[in-house]
Write an enzyme that holds these catalytic residues in place. Structure first.
Site, PDB file in Angstrom:
ATOM      1  N   GLU A  41      -2.470   4.043 -15.373  1.00 31.94           N
ATOM      2  CA  GLU A  41      -1.708   2.521 -15.362  1.00 31.94           C
ATOM      3  C   GLU A  41      -0.409   2.407 -16.137  1.00 31.94           C
ATOM      4  O   GLU A  41      -0.527   2.613 -16.825  1.00 31.94           O
ATOM      5  CB  GLU A  41      -2.799   1.072 -15.345  1.00 31.94           C
ATOM      6  N   LYS A 114      -0.546  -4.349  -7.847  1.00 33.46           N
ATOM      7  CA  LYS A 114      -2.268  -5.311  -8.644  1.00 33.46           C
ATOM      8  C   LYS A 114      -2.371  -7.209  -8.462  1.00 33.46           C
ATOM      9  O   LYS A 114      -1.636  -7.958  -8.880  1.00 33.46           O
ATOM     10  CB  LYS A 114      -1.738  -5.037 -10.381  1.00 33.46           C
ATOM     11  N   CYS A 154      -7.038  -1.336 -13.008  1.00 31.56           N
ATOM     12  CA  CYS A 154      -7.306  -1.743 -14.168  1.00 31.56           C
ATOM     13  C   CYS A 154      -8.337  -3.001 -13.446  1.00 31.56           C
ATOM     14  O   CYS A 154      -9.510  -2.936 -13.883  1.00 31.56           O
ATOM     15  CB  CYS A 154      -6.264  -1.992 -15.277  1.00 31.56           C
TER      16      CYS A 154
END
Ligand SMILES: NC(=O)CCC(=O)C(=O)O
Length: 265
Positions: A41, A114, A154
């Site tokens: 990330e 995301k 994540c």
């Protein structure tokens, strides 16, 4: 069998320095025979202040970070999952935290923004990604030669319903920058849970060390197999982990324990 690899970095505040590191580590993964490589990330910008991260946002299809990823995928003839980078959003003060996937010809094949934005406060440690990131709204997958790959980033790892919405994946990737605090407590358990409940491989590429902005990330880039066994791990520091996607093994796990067929909802 198909070999896959995850790159772990301890990104600095310098984009050119991070590109040089990513170039070296992706080359190492490709030389080891990996057909698919994933970066962590925010690999180009993780070491920066929040304001600097926003100022490095690129327009889709235009910028040095995207040029590097496209050229590198083509140079090595690999599927490159570009961790994440900041892309401009309609909201001028914030960015999208985006995964772009490039095919072996260097052409972009998939995009995932995301969805779940991290928030955490404990003592002096405090994070609120919603201040700088606009959340995405759609699931991301693509078809690799060995089967469907699901994209996540994540904090998404904590939301199992996202992975169910991806359909039947052979591999789930998780570019990440887990905090050291939460990583110690939850990282491996969550990765293994997603692998066990979806009966697929999980490949996580992490940030792993202390960054110039004071943030400490957990590392432990990992490949987990469909039975939940950890096949490769790198605790801290930069480097590469690799392992095989074994479709016969995946089929044998699903045949002996047909939990996916037993779903009721
Ligand atoms: N960058 C992130 O999404 C961090 C997520 C994290 O550390 C967690 O515990 O979840």
């Amino acid at each position: 069998m198909s070999k896959v690899a995850a790159v772990q970095m301890v990104s600095t505040p310098s984009v050119p320095e991070n590109i040089a590191t990513a170039r070296r580590l992706v080359a190492e993964a490709a030389a080891g025979g990996a057909e698919l490589v994933t970066l962590p990330e925010y690999w180009p910008i993780m070491g920066m202040s929040d304001a600097d991260k926003v100022s490095h946002a690129e327009q889709p299809g235009n910028g040095p970070i995207q040029d590097f990823m496209a050229e590198t995928a083509k140079e090595h003839g690999i599927w490159l999952i570009g961790g994440t980078l900041p892309l401009v959003s309609p909201d001028a003060t914030r960015v999208m935290n985006t995964t772009l996937v490039y095919g072996p010809d260097g052409k972009p094949v998939s995009r995932y923004d995301k969805i779940h934005l991290f928030g955490f406060t404990k003592g002096k440690e405090s994070y609120d990604e919603a201040r700088t990131i606009v959340p995405g709204g759609s699931v991301g997958t693509f078809e690799a030669p060995f089967g469907r790959v699901g994209l996540s980033v994540c904090y998404d790892l904590r939301f199992p319903e996202l992975y169910r919405a991806m359909g039947d994946c052979v591999l789930i990737v998780v570019p990440a920058a887990f905090t050291h605090t939460t990583g110690m407590a939850h990282w491996e358990v969550l990765l293994r849970a997603r692998a066990i409940e979806n009966q697929c491989y999980v490949l996580a590429s992490a940030q792993g060390g202390t960054h110039a902005n004071g943030r400490r990330t957990f590392g432990h880039s990992m490949l987990v197999d469909p039975w939940g066994e950890v096949k490769a791990v790198l605790n801290e520091g930069e480097g590469v982990i690799e392992g095989d996607i074994d479709l016969a093994y995946l089929a044998s796990v699903r045949e002996s324990l047909p939990a996916l067929k037993h779903r009721k909802m």
